[in-house]
Write a protein that holds these residues in place. Structure first.
Motif, short mmCIF file in Angstrom:
data_model
loop_
_atom_site.label_atom_id
_atom_site.label_comp_id
_atom_site.label_asym_id
_atom_site.label_seq_id
_atom_site.Cartn_x
_atom_site.Cartn_y
_atom_site.Cartn_z
N ALA A 1 23.57 0.45 17.76
CA ALA A 1 24.53 -0.52 17.22
C ALA A 1 24.40 -0.62 15.71
O ALA A 1 25.41 -0.68 14.99
CB ALA A 1 24.30 -1.88 17.87
N ALA A 2 23.17 -0.61 15.19
CA ALA A 2 22.96 -0.68 13.75
C ALA A 2 23.42 0.60 13.07
O ALA A 2 23.97 0.57 11.96
CB ALA A 2 21.50 -0.95 13.45
N CYS A 3 23.21 1.73 13.72
CA CYS A 3 23.51 3.02 13.10
C CYS A 3 25.00 3.26 12.94
O CYS A 3 25.42 3.99 12.05
CB CYS A 3 22.88 4.14 13.94
SG CYS A 3 22.87 5.76 13.14
N GLN A 4 25.83 2.64 13.78
CA GLN A 4 27.27 2.91 13.73
C GLN A 4 27.98 2.13 12.62
O GLN A 4 29.14 2.42 12.32
CB GLN A 4 27.91 2.60 15.07
CG GLN A 4 27.82 1.17 15.54
CD GLN A 4 28.82 0.22 14.90
OE1 GLN A 4 29.95 0.62 14.62
NE2 GLN A 4 28.41 -1.01 14.66
N VAL A 5 27.29 1.18 11.98
CA VAL A 5 27.94 0.36 10.96
C VAL A 5 28.43 1.25 9.81
O VAL A 5 27.67 2.02 9.22
CB VAL A 5 26.97 -0.71 10.42
CG1 VAL A 5 27.61 -1.46 9.25
CG2 VAL A 5 26.58 -1.67 11.53
N GLY A 6 29.71 1.18 9.52
CA GLY A 6 30.27 1.93 8.41
C GLY A 6 30.69 3.34 8.75
O GLY A 6 31.30 4.02 7.91
N LEU A 7 30.38 3.82 9.95
CA LEU A 7 30.87 5.13 10.36
C LEU A 7 32.32 5.00 10.86
O LEU A 7 32.82 3.89 11.06
CB LEU A 7 30.00 5.70 11.48
CG LEU A 7 28.53 5.98 11.14
CD1 LEU A 7 27.80 6.56 12.36
CD2 LEU A 7 28.41 6.94 9.96
N PHE A 8 32.97 6.13 11.07
CA PHE A 8 34.33 6.08 11.59
C PHE A 8 34.62 7.39 12.32
O PHE A 8 33.81 8.32 12.31
CB PHE A 8 35.35 5.86 10.45
CG PHE A 8 35.26 6.88 9.34
CD1 PHE A 8 36.00 8.05 9.40
CD2 PHE A 8 34.43 6.66 8.25
CE1 PHE A 8 35.91 8.99 8.39
CE2 PHE A 8 34.34 7.61 7.23
CZ PHE A 8 35.08 8.77 7.29
N GLY A 9 35.76 7.43 12.99
CA GLY A 9 36.19 8.64 13.65
C GLY A 9 35.28 9.03 14.80
O GLY A 9 34.77 8.19 15.55
N SER A 10 35.07 10.33 14.96
CA SER A 10 34.33 10.88 16.08
C SER A 10 32.91 10.34 16.15
O SER A 10 32.41 10.03 17.24
CB SER A 10 34.29 12.41 15.98
OG SER A 10 33.51 12.97 17.02
#
Length: 329
Positions: free
Chosen positions: A149-158
């Motif tokens: 959950a913390a790692c996905q912050v600010g990522l996008f797309g695939s």
């Protein structure tokens, strides 16, 4: 002859915990220039600080308001700088090329996919030794859901979609009874798994426990976190299958199986998807992240390797000595 006062002999971690528990500003301010007494004290101090960021609020209580206190932030940074210097000095194994992140990740995952201690667990460990090992290991993904959950912050797309898929699997695909932490709780109860005090764990175990906090509480290490979590997924499946073999050999209770069964089944797929759907598109969009993703995987490999080496000596070494003594008698 110089004498050491009781105050100066008190570990920094204990002082931090006391100040947080008391909620005393003066106790915190007194630690403005404090430093840990060694590696063990450094990691227990960091674990106490990371708990302010990641532990359940009903455990941390009012101490959570000190999460970003200047003294706490200063202690965190000083302890982390020392640790990061050690991690950054680790070199890639010969033949592993960080310029090809996917190949490098696969190579790192393959180097120690089935450590000796897992093979020993599957083939010859006693039931008590299996339980001790699992208490130290903590499962293949202790806290993995929160880390994803913390790692996905600010990522996008695939990449964001893949981490969301991974997280939803951690949540049992929406079935409360299949949530991975729930399965682990049932495992703990079924086998009577003890909680081993930090003081009784090797320093490498403390470092391994703190590693997720290092990555999760420093946004600038998001690329390293993506690599570290990916390596966990790549290696967990085969190791879980060996744990299951130890369960079958020792006659483990039925409720012990589901936690490791689900990881043995799905983690190989998660590992492949993490490479194909999270890391590959991320590196395509942000080429500069490639070497840092590999660096995070290397750090995880080194931290986990040191832990496994220590418990191999502790468990297998003690078993070997005991067996030799029995044979001599």
């Amino acid at each position: 002859m110089t004498t050491t006062s009781a105050s100066s002999a008190t570990p920094l971690a204990d002082k931090v915990k006391a100040a947080l528990q008391h909620g005393d500003q003066s106790e915190l301010l007194a630690l403005s220039d404090a430093a840990p007494q060694g590696a063990r004290d450094r990691f227990t101090t960091l674990l106490a600080i990371y708990a302010l960021h990641t532990a359940p609020l009903d455990e941390i209580g009012e101490a959570a308001r000190f999460q970003h206190h200047p003294v706490i932030a200063g202690l965190k940074q000083r302890c982390e700088q020392e640790w990061l210097a050690e991690l950054s000095a680790i070199e890639l194994p010969e033949g592993v090329d960080a310029s090809d992140p996917i190949a490098a990740m696969r190579a790192l995952a393959a180097r120690d996919r089935l450590p000796a201690v897992y093979k020993w667990l599957a083939r010859s460990a006693s039931w008590d030794e299996v339980v001790t090992f699992l208490a130290l290991e903590g499962g293949p993904d202790a806290g993995f859901d929160d880390l994803v959950a913390a790692c996905q912050v600010g990522l996008f797309g695939s990449a964001k979609m893949e981490l969301a898929t991974n997280y939803w699997d951690e949540m049992g695909d929406g079935d409360p009874d299949a949530v991975h932490t729930t399965l682990h709780d049932r495992l703990v109860e079924a086998i009577g798994m003890p909680r081993i005090p930090l003081a009784d764990q090797p320093v490498s175990a403390l470092a391994r426990a703190a590693f997720g906090g290092l990555l999760a509480t420093n946004r600038w290490l998001q690329s390293e976190m993506l690599g570290a979590l990916g390596l966990i997924e790549l290696q967990a499946g085969p190791r879980c299958r060996l744990v299951l073999q130890s369960f079958q050999r020792c006659g483990a209770p039925e409720a012990a199986y589901p936690f490791y069964e689900v990881h043995a089944e799905v983690d190989p797929r998660h590992g492949k998807d993490w490479l194909d759907k999270a890391i590959t598109p991320t590196v395509t969009e942000r080429p500069a992240w490639g070497k840092r993703i590999v660096r995070g995987a290397l750090w995880r490999s080194a931290v986990n390797g040191a832990f496994l080496a220590d418990i191999t000596t502790q468990l297998i070494g003690e078993t070997t000595t005991r067996d030799s003594q029995a044979a001599a008698a």
